[in-house]
Enzyme design. Sequence first.
Site, PDB file in Angstrom:
ATOM      1  N   ASP A 155      -6.174 -10.396 -10.290  1.00 21.65           N
ATOM      2  CA  ASP A 155      -5.298  -9.225 -10.211  1.00 21.65           C
ATOM      3  C   ASP A 155      -3.989  -9.578 -10.905  1.00 21.65           C
ATOM      4  O   ASP A 155      -3.198 -10.381 -10.389  1.00 21.65           O
ATOM      5  CB  ASP A 155      -5.018  -8.849  -8.754  1.00 21.65           C
ATOM      6  CG  ASP A 155      -6.254  -8.310  -8.028  1.00 21.65           C
ATOM      7  OD1 ASP A 155      -7.383  -8.640  -8.448  1.00 21.65           O
ATOM      8  OD2 ASP A 155      -6.086  -7.575  -7.044  1.00 21.65           O
ATOM      9  N   LYS A 218      -5.067  -0.889 -10.718  1.00 22.99           N
ATOM     10  CA  LYS A 218      -4.649  -1.033  -9.322  1.00 22.99           C
ATOM     11  C   LYS A 218      -3.250  -0.474  -9.162  1.00 22.99           C
ATOM     12  O   LYS A 218      -2.387  -0.688 -10.018  1.00 22.99           O
ATOM     13  CB  LYS A 218      -4.703  -2.522  -8.955  1.00 22.99           C
ATOM     14  CG  LYS A 218      -4.221  -2.882  -7.556  1.00 22.99           C
ATOM     15  CD  LYS A 218      -4.396  -4.376  -7.329  1.00 22.99           C
ATOM     16  CE  LYS A 218      -3.734  -4.844  -6.038  1.00 22.99           C
ATOM     17  NZ  LYS A 218      -3.878  -6.300  -5.823  1.00 22.99           N
ATOM     18  N   LYS A 254      -8.213   0.684  -7.714  1.00 19.54           N
ATOM     19  CA  LYS A 254      -7.889   0.029  -6.446  1.00 19.54           C
ATOM     20  C   LYS A 254      -6.502   0.455  -5.969  1.00 19.54           C
ATOM     21  O   LYS A 254      -5.496  -0.034  -6.484  1.00 19.54           O
ATOM     22  CB  LYS A 254      -7.939  -1.492  -6.599  1.00 19.54           C
ATOM     23  CG  LYS A 254      -7.538  -2.257  -5.319  1.00 19.54           C
ATOM     24  CD  LYS A 254      -7.585  -3.760  -5.545  1.00 19.54           C
ATOM     25  CE  LYS A 254      -7.009  -4.517  -4.351  1.00 19.54           C
ATOM     26  NZ  LYS A 254      -7.046  -5.986  -4.533  1.00 19.54           N
TER      27      LYS A 254
END
Length: 318
Positions: A155, A218, A254
């Site tokens: 991430d 995300k 996400k």
Amino acid sequence: MTLLDDARLSDIASSEASLRRFLHGLPGVDQTGAEARAATLATRSIKTTAKQYAIDLAISMIDLTTLEGQDTPGKVRALCAKALRPDPSDRTVPQVAAICVYPDLVATAVEALGGARRTVKVASVATGFPSGRTSLAVKEADTRDAVAAGADEVDMVIDRGAFLAGRYGAVFDEIVAVKQAAGDAHLKVILETGELATYDNVRRASWLAMLAGGDFIKTSTGKVAPAATLPVTLVMLEAVRDFREATGRQVGVKPAGGIRTSKDAIKYLVLVNETAGDDWLDPDWFRLGASSLLNDLLMQRQKLATGRYAGPDYFTLD
């Protein structure tokens, strides 16, 4: 949306000017409309059978997360045990999608999960998380270290300062470089939407991340308020839907930060189904970044099964 073949994608990425023209040529977001639609979908009533399915689906989509300076190997091992058996008294509870930790604790998570990594992935934040204020060389090294330790997913955070200054090429190139450093690991690109100020910026950042090769987009690090919101996630879901229509490539989404209750999680699942479609209702394409959500889902699940809520100390604290 015009179909974007490989030649057109290469042309878009060929220069700062081309990238700017494309991103600023995307349709603007109707703020009032996006917020009204998200609010309407949030009121959808879910019946008992569907609610049971939704709770299990939400559990299977969780990236169970600990990202604190006081994290210890013991805490990560305990979290991995919970990821594998969220409710030790009920073997029908699904496992979570992934454990998300800092790079220096990846090896601990890999060891704790053992052979279960086929079903529970190890995700690592990297690239100077959460600010991203470090050199590209450090970001690449951070990513390589996490993957070498066994991370299945990385991430990364984008340079929001560069994005807000209109230096789209710099952000694009950085994502490409981190994607290359990640190798076979999936790359989730954190936009930190709470700092992007407008829905138009969220849409542009979403497309920028996807054009650069991100496997997921995300919302947030969870360290900046506001974190995930329904309207922002709606804009991102529209972006991945339109991107797949234009390129044929599917990208995951996400939302992370501030999703704490079963009611919240189900609202996001409804949003996914009604915006992107049921192709995204799968842990491969939609995740929920959370630390405290799992306990509430387990409490609601037990309530549906027994008619009674468990005591607050029944499930382990995260």
